[in-house]
Design an enzyme around this catalytic site. Sequence first.
Site, PDB file in Angstrom:
ATOM      1  N   SER A  65      14.430 -35.454  23.377  1.00  0.00           N
ATOM      2  CA  SER A  65      14.251 -36.500  24.130  1.00  0.00           C
ATOM      3  C   SER A  65      13.157 -37.516  24.083  1.00  0.00           C
ATOM      4  O   SER A  65      12.215 -36.645  23.524  1.00  0.00           O
ATOM      5  CB  SER A  65      14.264 -35.775  25.494  1.00  0.00           C
ATOM      6  OG  SER A  65      13.177 -36.443  26.462  1.00  0.00           O
ATOM      7  N   GLY A 118      11.168 -40.019  39.902  1.00  0.00           N
ATOM      8  CA  GLY A 118      11.109 -39.666  41.157  1.00  0.00           C
ATOM      9  C   GLY A 118      11.328 -40.935  41.855  1.00  0.00           C
ATOM     10  O   GLY A 118      10.409 -41.042  43.259  1.00  0.00           O
ATOM     11  N   SER A 123      17.381 -41.986  37.817  1.00  0.00           N
ATOM     12  CA  SER A 123      18.004 -41.634  36.292  1.00  0.00           C
ATOM     13  C   SER A 123      18.304 -39.998  36.159  1.00  0.00           C
ATOM     14  O   SER A 123      19.254 -40.471  34.993  1.00  0.00           O
ATOM     15  CB  SER A 123      15.888 -41.324  36.212  1.00  0.00           C
ATOM     16  OG  SER A 123      15.705 -39.870  36.900  1.00  0.00           O
ATOM     17  N   SER A 124      18.465 -39.190  37.335  1.00  0.00           N
ATOM     18  CA  SER A 124      19.210 -38.253  36.308  1.00  0.00           C
ATOM     19  C   SER A 124      20.563 -38.649  36.224  1.00  0.00           C
ATOM     20  O   SER A 124      21.564 -38.341  35.198  1.00  0.00           O
ATOM     21  CB  SER A 124      19.389 -37.148  36.991  1.00  0.00           C
ATOM     22  OG  SER A 124      18.961 -37.387  39.054  1.00  0.00           O
ATOM     23  N   GLU A 156      24.570 -31.930  38.881  1.00  0.00           N
ATOM     24  CA  GLU A 156      23.407 -31.827  39.965  1.00  0.00           C
ATOM     25  C   GLU A 156      23.705 -29.736  40.415  1.00  0.00           C
ATOM     26  O   GLU A 156      22.675 -29.644  40.220  1.00  0.00           O
ATOM     27  CB  GLU A 156      23.637 -32.834  40.599  1.00  0.00           C
ATOM     28  CG  GLU A 156      23.165 -33.862  39.700  1.00  0.00           C
ATOM     29  CD  GLU A 156      21.704 -34.371  40.385  1.00  0.00           C
ATOM     30  OE1 GLU A 156      20.793 -33.589  40.064  1.00  0.00           O
ATOM     31  OE2 GLU A 156      21.297 -35.000  39.188  1.00  0.00           O
ATOM     32  N   ASP A 168      25.372 -41.595  42.989  1.00  0.00           N
ATOM     33  CA  ASP A 168      24.517 -41.873  42.566  1.00  0.00           C
ATOM     34  C   ASP A 168      25.550 -42.279  41.068  1.00  0.00           C
ATOM     35  O   ASP A 168      25.078 -43.150  40.131  1.00  0.00           O
ATOM     36  CB  ASP A 168      22.668 -41.158  42.004  1.00  0.00           C
ATOM     37  CG  ASP A 168      22.521 -40.953  43.443  1.00  0.00           C
ATOM     38  OD1 ASP A 168      22.765 -41.627  44.375  1.00  0.00           O
ATOM     39  OD2 ASP A 168      21.703 -39.936  43.043  1.00  0.00           O
TER      40      ASP A 168
HETATM   41  C1  GLA Z   1      20.341 -39.035  46.393  1.00  0.00           C
HETATM   42  C2  GLA Z   1      22.070 -38.200  46.329  1.00  0.00           C
HETATM   43  C3  GLA Z   1      23.086 -39.517  46.761  1.00  0.00           C
HETATM   44  C4  GLA Z   1      22.348 -39.385  47.769  1.00  0.00           C
HETATM   45  C5  GLA Z   1      21.541 -39.648  48.147  1.00  0.00           C
HETATM   46  C6  GLA Z   1      21.019 -40.424  49.301  1.00  0.00           C
HETATM   47  O1  GLA Z   1      20.766 -40.412  45.684  1.00  0.00           O
HETATM   48  O2  GLA Z   1      22.191 -38.303  44.982  1.00  0.00           O
HETATM   49  O3  GLA Z   1      24.403 -38.466  46.269  1.00  0.00           O
HETATM   50  O4  GLA Z   1      23.079 -38.885  49.155  1.00  0.00           O
HETATM   51  O5  GLA Z   1      20.485 -39.277  47.972  1.00  0.00           O
HETATM   52  O6  GLA Z   1      21.827 -41.473  50.335  1.00  0.00           O
END
Ligand code: GLA
Length: 380
Positions: A65, A118, A123-124, A156, A168
Amino acid sequence: MKQKITDKFLSLYGEGGTMYASAGRINLIGEHTDYNGGYVFPGAIDKGIMAMVKVNGTDKVRAFSLDYNEACEFGLNEEDKPSKAWACYLFGVCRETIKRGGKVKGFDTVFAGDVPLGAGLSSSAALESTFAFAVNEEFGNNIDKFELAKIGQSTEHNYCGVNCGIMDQFASCFGKKGSLIRLNCKTLEYKYFPFNPEGYRLVLVDSCVKHELASSAYNKRRASCENAAAAIKKNHPEIDCLSDCKRIWLDEVRGEIPEEDFLRAEYVIGEVQRVLDVCDALERGDYETVGELMYQTHFGLSRLYEVSCEELDFLNKLARKYDVTGSRVMGGGFGGCTINLVKDELYDAFIAAAKEQFAAKFGHEPKIYDVVISDGARKL
Ligand code: GLA
């Protein structure tokens, strides 16, 4: 970034590999609806992760990284989980690919990113999607894009301790330049909406605060929603998830569930409808309605769902004061950014005020990111 990655890769492993990338995301509206089977409305952005990858003929992954300036080597069996948090994302992606019958062997990689950590920009997910995509290509697994997004989500769940929804990873796998994507998280049907609000700008104001415990609070919100849905299901067995519920059905169980769970569910049921209303308003070019709905979401996230914080409420109030069309906390909450829809001519005054007044109150300036809606996971 590309050059730095290439240079480091060459210095560590001798020859170059293939470059992959994926993106962070914004979400115009539809927060905490994904794990309730509701709608979300995200898009990928021009900040992301880039990785060079090359199969190395061993059973080990050798990863570096650039942002942490750290190396990590790990095997591919369940007991080989690395201790470094960033490496767990890569390990999780490999394991989840294997669980789906995919082939994964050792590879070398160097990666870096420019998604602020954050900030609620995922980013993840960008990291997971980059590697889900790269591993799929490098080992010729032919796993479809939805499953690649699910590989990130399961990473996750199973390796990082966050019971997140699919938004995401979906956004970073399916993102398309210039378009937002409305996803029905129950049926997984989706539709691209070209997003180019003439006369307005979309800007993120990053409070730069990040609350620890965010992942346990997130999991707790999810459990509250599931509890409310289970209570409603007793009266209405046809429902699968909270987004199937009518508001009056929630009222029926008010005395039976903790008040906190009631409030969480009240927010979610309202939010699912707001996504549809925003899409309708967008098709009419009615940005004022879009903005008003964003403020309603903020209110719900702050008072009912309780995932805002003092800094974000401050930024939201300030947006109102400066006639910003729409503003709300974005992403999981507990810190991070507000997303703001602001008229071109009001932009400068709002940004100047946000910087100055936020700094006067909290001792540091917020960071400002103009949103550019971009492509998701890809081979470069
Ligand atoms: C984070 C989670 C998503 C979603 C949002 C809130 O980003 O990874 O799956 O639940 O919070 O909308």
